[in-house]
Design an enzyme around this catalytic site. Structure first.
Site, PDB file in Angstrom:
ATOM      1  N   ASP A   1      -7.441  -1.563   4.742  1.00 12.46           N
ATOM      2  CA  ASP A   1      -7.078  -3.116   4.708  1.00 12.46           C
ATOM      3  C   ASP A   1      -8.566  -4.014   5.155  1.00 12.46           C
ATOM      4  OD1 ASP A   1      -4.953  -5.157   5.475  1.00 12.46           O
ATOM      5  OD2 ASP A   1      -5.930  -4.913   7.487  1.00 12.46           O
TER       6      ASP A   1
ATOM      7  N   GLU B   1      -8.656  -2.691  -0.077  1.00  9.67           N
ATOM      8  CA  GLU B   1      -8.255  -4.206  -0.352  1.00  9.67           C
ATOM      9  C   GLU B   1      -9.729  -5.058  -0.144  1.00  9.67           C
ATOM     10  OE1 GLU B   1      -4.986  -7.154   1.493  1.00  9.67           O
ATOM     11  OE2 GLU B   1      -6.349  -5.973   2.973  1.00  9.67           O
TER      12      GLU B   1
END
Length: 620
Positions: A296, A332
């Site tokens: 993330d 990401e």
């Protein structure tokens, strides 16, 4: 520093000895498996220098692997040091746990070009009628035969589990009666959250093995960009109380850096933080056998005071680690910090979520002008982003963050009123559409048009080169009633409705996955050159519906919406035919002696309005 041992509510404190290099230690003879413990640390409270020590705050071990209960936000966890508020009664305790030795895991089942299925563990099975009630909403439920059957039928290559390690609610949620259901607010990186993985690392390992037994890999979504301790008003739970100045990045005046948009940012460039991250990854590979990780807000992993670097120490550490070097790594590739958009810039071998693909596909099917060339680039692996020899794109049209696939064609704007922030949260520009009616409707024509568009979007995804990702439930029409930021909706809004699912759409998705798997011309991650291969055929041809090569005027036509992409590999060809127009389009494909195209009649293949067809060439 103190080690705090707990017997019920009774606490026994053992002062640790300070040794070389600032390390504290002690030896306890009677602290076997099952012992509950925490830490306390005293020192200066000097925020301008990054120090926030408070001996009244019980702290969770950053290396804890088991907690006796979940975290629950309470304002007293953030009480100022001057208040002297003791938090032991509010805090989960780490539990001493006997662990197997780290061991090399079998090679990953997942390979680039495969099909990833993104799963939020709790909502995925919370309402599943075939899963025993005691298992619903847990990691173990993913190994239940009914779930395995669904994943196999759908053609999934790997499940990507949204965060399953221990997290805490953001402080604004409890007053709103909401809870964080996604887990992107971690506290302990190795400890699995008792709410969704009560059996700990053993439960995860057993589920990974069950998935592997049917040919499906497991990828963990991990959060190493911040912790749930938030900004200067946040709770003191672990790293903040142990060594705030080391674990978190600060400006020169002591202000916490906020590259994650959550109040704090982990200092991934610091050797101590890097070691914690590496040890966490090694723990999940060496003790649970996971195939890899999705990171993330991954630019934070490679950023220091000088900015982001694909050669950052942490990336080199991962590549050189014998347990981690062959694992799947997915970034990401954006955060809100300086230079935060790094799509295409991660190390070789890393896959990357591709939001440019997402937006191109949405805009093409929405009907935006001048999109045919961009759509072709997206289908072919985004060569404008990724360098040869292979695309590293993870193609997705919808994910956990944003509209569901069904809502994408039913809502022109977000509807996040249930989040209690007056619809200010969530993305404002979603490139979505609604066929003239916002939200649910009884109009059969609108319902049919939306379903048709979802089918076109699904077909586009499965016809795209590179890795593809579908969020659980999008294969059967899940809706969040237009909420595009449903992280705090741990309720029926996000729980998958298995009884009410669209089984025909689900079967259509499974058929698409089977077609993709049977067509390596599509699934292969190699970037296309347009040059002839060893079979004498160009690996890609871009044709107008009449079968002529695309020219500049064809690409540049504002309203152009029809295209044939013909792919070749090992003497076999497959064609992807796009028709965004409101009329049926007849495609004429180049023939070869003794070969015929599937679905061809009267010398052409007819594709319905607003549809995509994948056709193969028969082999004599």
């Amino acid at each position: 520093m103190w080690l705090c041992l707990f017997d019920g509510a009774r606490e026994r404190r053992l002062e640790l000895d300070r040794g070389a290099f600032g390390q504290f230690s002690t030896t306890v003879q009677d602290a076997g498996p099952g012992t509950r413990y925490g830490f306390r640390a005293d020192g200066p409270f000097d925020p301008e220098r990054g120090h926030r020590f408070d001996p009244a705050k019980l702290l969770v071990d950053p290396y804890a692997v088991t907690l006796d209960q979940p975290f629950h936000y309470n304002a007293r966890l953030a009480a100022p040091r001057a208040d002297g508020t003791d938090t032991a009664a509010l805090m989960p305790k780490a539990v001493v746990t006997a662990l197997p030795d780290l061991a090399a895991a079998p090679p990953p089942l997942f390979r680039p070009g495969g099909f990833i299925y993104e799963v939020a563990v709790r909502p995925f099975t919370h309402l599943h009628p075939e899963v025993p009630e005691a298992l619903r909403g847990t990691v173990a439920a993913l190994g239940h035969p009914a779930i395995l059957d669904h994943l196999v039928r759908l053609g999934v290559d790997a499940v990507e589990l949204m965060p399953i390690t221990a997290w805490i609610d953001e402080r604004h949620l409890p007053p709103l009666g909401l809870t964080n259901g996604w887990g992107y607010n971690p506290v302990a990186f190795m400890a699995l959250d008792p709410r969704i993985c009560p059996g700990g690392i053993g439960e995860l390992a057993a589920t990974v093995a069950a998935l592997r037994s049917v040919g499906i890999g497991t990828i963990l979504d991990v959060v190493f960009n911040h912790t749930g301790e938030s900004d200067r008003f946040g709770p003191t739970l672990s790293l903040r109380g142990l060594d705030n100045a080391t674990y978190f990045r600060h400006l020169t005046d002591g202000t916490l850096v906020n590259d994650a948009g959550t109040g704090n940012t982990l200092a991934c460039e610091h050797p101590v933080t890097r070691r914690l991250i590496l040890d966490t990854l090694r723990h999940f590979v060496g003790r649970a056998g996971v195939d890899g990780f999705r990171f993330d807000l991954a630019p934070i992993l490679g950023r220091d005071a000088g900015g982001f670097s694909r050669d950052a120490d942490l990336f080199r550490d991962i590549a050189g680690d014998p347990l981690l070097a062959d694992r799947v790594m997915i970034a990401e590739p954006w955060d809100i910090g300086p230079g935060g958009y790094q799509l295409g810039q991660f190390p070789d071998g890393w896959l990357e979520w591709n939001d440019r693909y997402r937006d191109r596909v949405r805009r093409f099917w929405r009907g935006d002008r001048h999109m045919l060339g961009e759509m072709a680039t997206a289908l072919a692996g985004s060569s404008d982003v990724f360098s040869p020899p292979a695309t590293r794109s993870v193609n997705f049209i919808a994910a956990h963050d944003g509209f569901s696939l069904g809502d994408l064609v039913a809502y022109a704007g977000k509807h996040n009123e249930a989040n209690g922030e007056e619809n200010r949260d969530g993305h404002g520009e979603n490139f979505s559409w609604n066929h003239g009616h916002e939200g649910p409707t009884d109009d059969a024509g609108i319902v049919a048009a939306r379903r048709h568009d979802v089918m076109a979007l699904l077909a586009t995804l499965f016809a795209s080169r590179g890795t593809i990702m579908l969020t659980a439930g999008d294969e059967f029409g899940r809706s969040q009633n237009g909420n595009n930021n449903a992280y705090a909706q741990d309720n029926a809004l996000t729980w998958l409705d298995w009884d009410g699912r669209d089984r025909e759409l689900e079967a259509f998705t499974a058929e698409l996955a089977a077609t993709r798997r049977a067509c390596p011309q599509i699934a292969g991650p190699e970037l296309l050159s347009g040059e002839p291969g060893t079979d004498g055929l160009a690996d890609a041809l871009w044709l107008t519906p009449t079968g002529t090569p695309m020219t500049a005027p064809d690409w540049e036509a504002a309203e152009a919406g029809a295209l044939a992409m013909v792919l070749s590999r090992d003497g076999r060809r497959v064609a992807v035919l796009l028709n965004r127009t409101a009329d049926e389009v007849s495609f004429h494909l180049p023939g070869r002696e003794a070969h015929t195209w599937e679905l061809e009649a009267d010398g052409c293949i007819r594709v319905n309005p607003r549809a995509i067809a994948i056709v193969t060439e028969g082999v004599p």
